[in-house]
Scaffold this active site. Structure first.
Site, PDB file in Angstrom:
ATOM      1  N   PRO A 281       0.822  -1.214   0.000  1.00  0.00           N
ATOM      2  CA  PRO A 281       0.000   0.000   0.000  1.00  0.00           C
ATOM      3  C   PRO A 281       0.853   1.260   0.000  1.00  0.00           C
ATOM      4  CG  PRO A 281      -0.028  -1.045   2.174  1.00  0.00           C
ATOM      5  CD  PRO A 281       0.733  -1.963   1.261  1.00  0.00           C
ATOM      6  N   ASP A 282       0.315   2.346  -0.560  1.00  0.00           N
ATOM      7  CA  ASP A 282       1.030   3.615  -0.387  1.00  0.00           C
ATOM      8  C   ASP A 282       0.680   4.151   0.997  1.00  0.00           C
ATOM      9  OD1 ASP A 282      -1.476   4.760  -0.619  1.00  0.00           O
ATOM     10  OD2 ASP A 282      -1.083   5.837  -2.476  1.00  0.00           O
ATOM     11  N   PHE A 283       1.037   5.389   1.283  1.00  0.00           N
ATOM     12  CA  PHE A 283       0.818   5.910   2.643  1.00  0.00           C
ATOM     13  C   PHE A 283      -0.480   6.678   2.764  1.00  0.00           C
ATOM     14  CE2 PHE A 283       5.280   5.112   2.226  1.00  0.00           C
ATOM     15  CZ  PHE A 283       5.607   4.540   3.432  1.00  0.00           C
ATOM     16  N   ARG A 284      -0.760   7.526   1.770  1.00  0.00           N
ATOM     17  CA  ARG A 284      -1.822   8.522   1.984  1.00  0.00           C
ATOM     18  C   ARG A 284      -3.067   8.343   1.137  1.00  0.00           C
ATOM     19  NH1 ARG A 284       3.065  10.575   2.609  1.00  0.00           N
ATOM     20  NH2 ARG A 284       3.516  11.430   4.679  1.00  0.00           N
TER      21      ARG A 284
ATOM     22  N   ASN B 257      11.031   5.139  -1.452  1.00  0.00           N
ATOM     23  CA  ASN B 257      10.532   3.814  -1.059  1.00  0.00           C
ATOM     24  C   ASN B 257      11.589   3.008  -0.308  1.00  0.00           C
ATOM     25  OD1 ASN B 257       8.279   4.651  -2.349  1.00  0.00           O
ATOM     26  ND2 ASN B 257       8.570   3.417  -4.184  1.00  0.00           N
TER      27      ASN B 257
ATOM     28  N   ASP C 142      11.206  -0.382  -0.094  1.00  0.00           N
ATOM     29  CA  ASP C 142      10.914  -1.776  -0.432  1.00  0.00           C
ATOM     30  C   ASP C 142      11.999  -2.452  -1.260  1.00  0.00           C
ATOM     31  OD1 ASP C 142      10.503  -0.678  -3.004  1.00  0.00           O
ATOM     32  OD2 ASP C 142       8.343  -0.501  -2.699  1.00  0.00           O
TER      33      ASP C 142
ATOM     34  N   HIS D 279      14.833   7.965   1.859  1.00  0.00           N
ATOM     35  CA  HIS D 279      14.314   7.662   3.193  1.00  0.00           C
ATOM     36  C   HIS D 279      14.893   6.358   3.735  1.00  0.00           C
ATOM     37  CE1 HIS D 279      10.624  10.418   2.248  1.00  0.00           C
ATOM     38  NE2 HIS D 279      11.761  11.071   2.337  1.00  0.00           N
TER      39      HIS D 279
HETATM   40  P1  OAD Z   1       1.999   8.812  -0.599  1.00  0.00           P
HETATM   41  O1  OAD Z   1       1.104   7.724  -0.137  1.00  0.00           O
HETATM   42  O2  OAD Z   1       2.041  10.051   0.184  1.00  0.00           O
HETATM   43  O3  OAD Z   1       1.635   9.205  -2.096  1.00  0.00           O
HETATM   44  C1  OAD Z   1       1.462   8.237  -3.097  1.00  0.00           C
HETATM   45  C2  OAD Z   1       1.030   8.949  -4.384  1.00  0.00           C
HETATM   46  O4  OAD Z   1       0.969   7.994  -5.429  1.00  0.00           O
HETATM   47  C3  OAD Z   1      -0.338   9.601  -4.300  1.00  0.00           C
HETATM   48  O5  OAD Z   1      -0.317  10.819  -4.991  1.00  0.00           O
HETATM   49  C4  OAD Z   1      -1.246   8.576  -5.008  1.00  0.00           C
HETATM   50  O6  OAD Z   1      -2.368   9.174  -5.616  1.00  0.00           O
HETATM   51  C5  OAD Z   1      -0.317   8.038  -6.031  1.00  0.00           C
HETATM   52  N1  OAD Z   1      -0.589   6.647  -6.444  1.00  0.00           N
HETATM   53  C6  OAD Z   1      -0.895   5.588  -5.674  1.00  0.00           C
HETATM   54  N2  OAD Z   1      -0.965   4.466  -6.397  1.00  0.00           N
HETATM   55  C7  OAD Z   1      -0.699   4.829  -7.685  1.00  0.00           C
HETATM   56  C8  OAD Z   1      -0.602   4.130  -8.901  1.00  0.00           C
HETATM   57  N3  OAD Z   1      -0.778   2.806  -8.988  1.00  0.00           N
HETATM   58  N4  OAD Z   1      -0.318   4.828 -10.013  1.00  0.00           N
HETATM   59  C9  OAD Z   1      -0.131   6.182  -9.949  1.00  0.00           C
HETATM   60  N5  OAD Z   1      -0.191   6.892  -8.826  1.00  0.00           N
HETATM   61  C10 OAD Z   1      -0.459   6.230  -7.698  1.00  0.00           C
HETATM   62  O7  OAD Z   1       3.438   8.155  -0.732  1.00  0.00           O
HETATM   63  P2  OAD Z   1       4.849   8.906  -0.837  1.00  0.00           P
HETATM   64  O8  OAD Z   1       4.727  10.156  -1.622  1.00  0.00           O
HETATM   65  O9  OAD Z   1       5.829   7.906  -1.287  1.00  0.00           O
HETATM   66  O10 OAD Z   1       8.113   8.187   4.652  1.00  0.00           O
HETATM   67  O11 OAD Z   1       5.107   9.264   0.681  1.00  0.00           O
HETATM   68  C11 OAD Z   1       6.290   9.932   1.031  1.00  0.00           C
HETATM   69  C12 OAD Z   1       6.782   9.489   2.387  1.00  0.00           C
HETATM   70  O12 OAD Z   1       5.729   9.635   3.345  1.00  0.00           O
HETATM   71  C13 OAD Z   1       7.171   8.042   2.458  1.00  0.00           C
HETATM   72  O13 OAD Z   1       8.481   7.835   2.040  1.00  0.00           O
HETATM   73  C14 OAD Z   1       6.989   7.711   3.906  1.00  0.00           C
HETATM   74  C15 OAD Z   1       5.740   8.479   4.199  1.00  0.00           C
HETATM   75  O14 OAD Z   1       5.577   8.873   5.512  1.00  0.00           O
HETATM   76  C16 OAD Z   1       8.464   7.492   5.755  1.00  0.00           C
HETATM   77  O15 OAD Z   1       7.720   6.781   6.337  1.00  0.00           O
HETATM   78  C17 OAD Z   1       9.816   7.696   6.234  1.00  0.00           C
END
Ligand code: OAD
Length: 396
Positions: free
Chosen positions: A53-56, A127, A129, A146
């Site tokens: 999963p992503d974060f937000r 990332n 991962d 990170h």
């Molecule tokens: P976020 O979860 O903040 O953002 C993910 C982005 O990718 C969002 O804009 C989604 O809309 C988009 N997205 C998700 N799935 C997608 C897909 N299949 N295709 C295209 N877009 C997609 O994740 P990060 O930006 O990586 O840090 O978050 C940054 C940091 O916040 C992470 O490194 C982590 C977190 O807290 C730590 O934990 C140290």
């Protein structure tokens, strides 16, 4: 979730480098050989189709699904101050996100393809991962902004800790302790409140010398990473492949936006460049037996209106709970001890994290800590921070 407040460039504004602000214009630029120093900047969105999963993302993101960990606020799971007191939630989560069981996505393979073609200058990834390495991008091309799970050490005496031993702890969800001083051991992931790796600090001006910048799968809400796309020169083409517009992408004369799934976006780009077959072949090579079962887990099933409404109510309830929990945790914390670096702000701010600082070249060294913009500040501050983020684009 994105920082889309910045006004997109007026369509009538002419491009400076590309023949057009379109995928075809970009593909033409790539094929012409004019782009030979490509910087790629990625986030969790490039790994969601691998099952991580992503974060937000509002419903599927990690932070929306941590209720079981009883955290004062979701990001606490990666907060060094919180970890020192409560390492259990992190270790409970670590087993789920520990590398090894996931297969790189075709987007990871696309970055490898850029390398194979001699075009990749640097990959900046947030990332942890390790999937870009698994896709075959060489170590010296990757800046893990990170950190990653690749190494682990004691947070007190910094002694390295054996990988085999941490694997045992992570699988058992137990807390590893340093063999030297009994301090807490943590994978070398950068937590909120920690310094970014030296490699990131040393390379953060690399985008200035790039001739193409590709940003994929990130909300650009965490500084200083969020300032990287702004460190490119004004007329350097930038491509965003993301589900939503983020940062100031789309404001440049040569910005191209593909607001869609990363995997389909890179396929389209590869096709436009005539590289699709090569890309699919490279990706096929990443398949390993037993990996990738999670691949479809996270793809999401279309929800009914009622289900979507229920989800929304659940999300709002969770946010209120988090705010209340945070206030409680904050209050108890202030009573028991004064937190170093704690902002004087209200209870809705993440307690150990200072307010986002606009980037400036003069105080770069002292302010380069991992600055988080809390959910409560999103929508008001990230865009301005990104815009002001002391960048070559803005300054030119
Ligand atoms: P976020 O979860 O903040 O953002 C993910 C982005 O990718 C969002 O804009 C989604 O809309 C988009 N997205 C998700 N799935 C997608 C897909 N299949 N295709 C295209 N877009 C997609 O994740 P990060 O930006 O990586 O840090 O978050 C940054 C940091 O916040 C992470 O490194 C982590 C977190 O807290 C730590 O934990 C140290």
């Amino acid at each position: 979730m994105g920082n889309e407040e910045s006004t997109p460039i007026d369509e009538s504004t002419p491009t400076q480098t590309l023949s057009s602000r379109t995928l075809d214009g970009l593909a033409e630029y790539l094929k012409s050989g004019k782009a030979s120093r490509v910087v790629v900047m990625t986030g969790a969105g490039i790994s969601t189709s691998a099952g991580i999963p992503d974060f937000r993302s509002p419903e599927t993101g990690l932070y929306a699904n941590l209720a079981r960990l009883n955290l004062p606020y979701a990001e606490a799971v990666f907060d060094i101050g919180y970890f020192k007191e409560n390492p259990e939630p992190f270790y409970s989560l670590a087993s789920e996100i520990y590398p090894g069981k996931f297969r790189p996505t075709i987007t990871h393979s696309f970055i490898r393809l850029l390398h194979d073609k001699g075009l990749l200058l640097k990959l900046f990834t947030q990332n942890i991962d390790c999937l870009e390495r698994e896709a075959g991008v060489p170590d010296d091309k990757i800046i893990e902004a990170h950190g990653s799970f690749a190494r682990q050490s004691c947070i007190e005496c910094k002694a390295a800790y054996p990988e085999d031993d941490i694997k045992i702890h992570i699988a058992a969800k137990t807390i590893p302790r340093c063999y030297e001083c009994q301090g807490l051991v943590k994978p070398e992931i950068v937590f909120f409140g920690e310094q970014l790796p030296a490699a990131f600090l040393e390379s953060r001006m690399v985008p200035m010398s790039s001739d193409l910048c590709i940003v994929m799968g990130t909300s650009l809400t965490v500084q200083p990473f969020a300032s990287l796309p702004g460190a490119t020169l004004a007329y350097t083409p930038r491509l965003l492949i993301n589900k939503e517009r983020v940062g100031d992408l789309g404001t440049g004369t040569d910005d191209v936006l593909l607001l869609e799934d990363c995997d389909s976006g890179v396929r389209k780009l590869a096709e436009a460049c005539g590289w699709l077959e090569e890309l699919e072949k490279l990706w096929a090579e990443t398949a390993r037996p037993g990996q990738g079962e999670a691949q479809s887990k996270n793809l999401g099933v279309a929800k009914s209106k009622d289900e979507a409404l229920e989800d929304e109510i659940e999300t709002l309830t969770r946010q209120v709970d988090e705010t209340l929990n945070l206030s409680k945790w904050h209050e108890e914390k202030v009573r028991s001890e004064k937190l170093p670096g704690m902002p004087s702000g209200g209870a809705t701010e993440s307690p150990t994290v200072p307010k986002p600082q606009p980037r400036s070249h003069e105080d770069e060294k002292s302010t380069l800590s991992h600055v988080f913009m809390s959910q409560s500040t999103q929508g008001t501050e990230p865009a301005s921070t990104t815009k002001e983020g002391g960048n070559s684009k803005a300054n030119e």
